[in-house]
Design a protein around this motif. Sequence first.
Motif, short mmCIF file in Angstrom:
data_model
loop_
_atom_site.label_atom_id
_atom_site.label_comp_id
_atom_site.label_asym_id
_atom_site.label_seq_id
_atom_site.Cartn_x
_atom_site.Cartn_y
_atom_site.Cartn_z
N GLY A 84 0.81 -1.21 0.00
CA GLY A 84 0.00 0.00 0.00
C GLY A 84 0.84 1.26 0.00
N CYS A 236 -3.30 -8.06 -3.98
CA CYS A 236 -3.26 -6.82 -3.18
C CYS A 236 -2.69 -5.66 -3.99
N ALA A 239 -5.41 -4.26 -6.47
CA ALA A 239 -6.38 -3.41 -5.77
C ALA A 239 -5.75 -2.09 -5.36
N ALA A 240 -4.49 -2.13 -4.92
CA ALA A 240 -3.81 -0.90 -4.53
C ALA A 240 -3.63 0.03 -5.73
N ALA A 243 -6.98 1.72 -6.34
CA ALA A 243 -7.23 2.66 -5.24
C ALA A 243 -6.37 3.91 -5.37
N PRO A 249 -10.69 3.39 -2.67
CA PRO A 249 -10.23 2.15 -2.03
C PRO A 249 -11.22 1.00 -2.13
N GLY A 252 -11.22 -0.33 -5.59
CA GLY A 252 -10.06 -1.16 -5.85
C GLY A 252 -10.25 -2.59 -5.41
N VAL A 253 -10.85 -2.78 -4.24
CA VAL A 253 -11.13 -4.13 -3.75
C VAL A 253 -12.10 -4.85 -4.69
N THR A 275 -4.84 -3.09 2.36
CA THR A 275 -3.91 -2.48 1.43
C THR A 275 -4.51 -1.23 0.77
N SER A 276 -5.75 -1.34 0.34
CA SER A 276 -6.41 -0.19 -0.28
C SER A 276 -6.59 0.95 0.70
N VAL A 279 -3.32 2.77 0.96
CA VAL A 279 -3.11 3.62 -0.21
C VAL A 279 -3.88 4.93 -0.06
#
Length: 796
Positions: A84, A236, A239-240, A243, A249, A252-253, A275-276, A279
């Motif tokens: 992140g 991860c 998604a980051a 985001a 965020p 992103g997930v 992680t998101s 970020v």
Amino acid sequence: MLSNHLQNGIETAKLVWSRLPNSEDGGYQDDAVGFLKKSDGSSVESLDYEVIENYAYREEQAQRGKLYMGYLLVVKWFFALLIGIGTGLAAVFINISVENFAGWKFALTFSLIQKSYIAGFVVYILINLALVFSSAYIVTQFAPAAAGSGIPEIKGYLNGVDIHGILLFRTLIGKIFGSIGSVGGGLALGKEGPLVHTGACIASLLGQGGSTKYHLSSRWFQVFKSDRDRRDLVTCGCAAGVAAAFRAPVGGVLFALEEVTSWWRSQLMWRVFFTSAVVAVVVRTAMGWCKSGKCGHFGSGGFIIWDTSDGQEDYSFQELLPMAVIGVIGGLLGALFNQLTLYVTSWRRNLLHKKGTRVKIIEACLVSLVTSIISFGLPLLRTCSPCPEADPDSGIECPRPPGMYGNYVNFYCSKDKEYNDLATIFFNTQDDAIRNLFSAKTIHEFSAQSLLTFLVMFYTLAVVTFGTAVPAGQFVPGIMIGSTYGRLVGMLVVRHYKKLNIEEGTYALLGAASFLGGSMRMTVSLCVIMVEITNNLKLLPLIMLVLLISKAVGDAFNEGLYEEQARLKGIPLLESRPKYQMRNMIAKEACGSRRVVSLPRVVKVADVVSILRSNEHNGFPVVDHTRSGESLIIGLVLRSHLLVLLQSKVDFQHSPLPSDTTGGSRPIRPNFSEFAKPVSSKGISIDDIHLSSDDLEMYIDLAPFLNPSPYIIPEDMSLTKVYNLFRQLGLRHVFVVSRPSRVVGLITRKDLLIGDNEDSSTVELQSTSVRARHHDKKLMMGNGDAERPLLNGLLV
């Protein structure tokens, strides 16, 4: 004096041109669509997501206790934190660089056109050419795998396909600096797709402990050796990336869940969400630090947040019909965009890019030149419009100051209180152009003629630009295209209904969502992303409506953009749904007439070398024979494991008889971590192993190293069911056998509900069990005591 400078410049240009790479240079070749192949012709292969429970694995697990498992869990969360932070910092660096390059470019151009439009035009073209040239040169010379968005390759990786080169350190560097040059150079592309690839590269490099080639590795980070753990880290990172690109965020997930992954579990969702969130904190902190003016031109045009919360607050039932029309238009234009980009990319791959990397650089520069001419020249042909009456509550200034952000650009206007509506969206950064199209309280800012002109030209530029040898994303260009025709529909609605509460910017937002849905075919994640980047939850039902319609219309013509590009690049994706033809096929038919190459339990080293050289199979069934002469399948051994055994030589034996793996005199074998394939290379090759004549006469007992519990299916299982097993379990190999005739037992859900404090050796299964006549006979994977059906085929 001037002639001497001119001559020196020409000689310098010739020297730089002579150093440009040709198609014959380097050990790798790019196939013109960002798909990297080794020059020796090796292709992609599958990843090993399945846990191979061989002797080495069980021995390693027996030495680990709950304390070590807790340590691994802490390390996974720590890596999620680092992913992140790293992705957020990379996104901040890219955005600051792009905004500063664009700010300097427009400020200099606006200052020059006050004196001479020719001088401003030349400087504008040269700056764009320099930025695009640097991007294309970095990609073609340094990181061929950095071309394109990278999302099809990352989607293939998370689908179980190992594509060499996409997660290297040089790919990360090429993606970051290439994105700065291509986006800052004003091309019709975005930086959001490359940010997804950037996050995946950062995650992969952390998972392998850094880059050994560039001496940036640390053994303290080399904890995760399996493809299964690396897949979680790359998820991860994806998604980051989303985001960080959109400051979304949750989006992103959902993007990682809906678009790129084919395998998911609840523990992974927690880490992806964490992680998101990291970020979002990093990006927010960086933006707060830049507000004081420490980041140059990085200001209101920074990270994407197109706030439309002050726009249309409510909608009537009569507006649903034009909104549905927006969804239909988005599906049609999105499907057409996918088809056109497919044709153009195929033409590039088959004809243009085969002529070498120099042609790729020329093409990128020509596209930059055409884009600059159109974005600068078309507004000059448009007559200016008088500024509307100033509304002190709107905070919008007309015309805006030169080189600043906002609406109403005074470009080639004879009077001070006039603006050029085409320059407001053309001669601008894409983020600011979208902000202008989404803006509220700006009714009649754009004319229908200007919007149509921009739609046709930018749509064409986006199709032509997609596939060039630069990092390119399609999120922001898709939003620009959709918001243009959405605003057109909004103008018609305002003119027809004549209501004061209808905002053209609201329809621009719905148009952007519809085009992305019609092109990329995302629904849930895209809906949440659009809500997060506009900060307007009231429009959620309308966004859902246009997304559903545009996706349904687009699916009637072709597949999504990433699926089409993945197929063109030769990435064997397993989509969420099997093909219709599989309903009438069985597993045995899928095996075809290919001969299955099997190995005995104790095999001669010379035979192993001969088999590895004669075929390219990555998995081999291991067969043992009973006293009655019947062949039994005892497991599956991977090609990479055989190569490790041949290289180490510590398990060679003189006897052709099976060794005693339970005895205390067992030789020291390679540990389980040594069997892991490095993520940044293709691993060991048979040509890298040198064996003497004495070594070739030795034997290897494969029992301790094979997978004793491979997945086995009956030959008459439907291919649809096999497809679902492959995708949902992330398999690489499946054995196809004759239908078993002997039932050993039956396991139900109740048998799997074992408590944490119960000893597995004392748990008694409560399900129905069919006992054999001799109760002391048990079915064990890996031994030869039980009868096993013969092998019919191997699905690879």
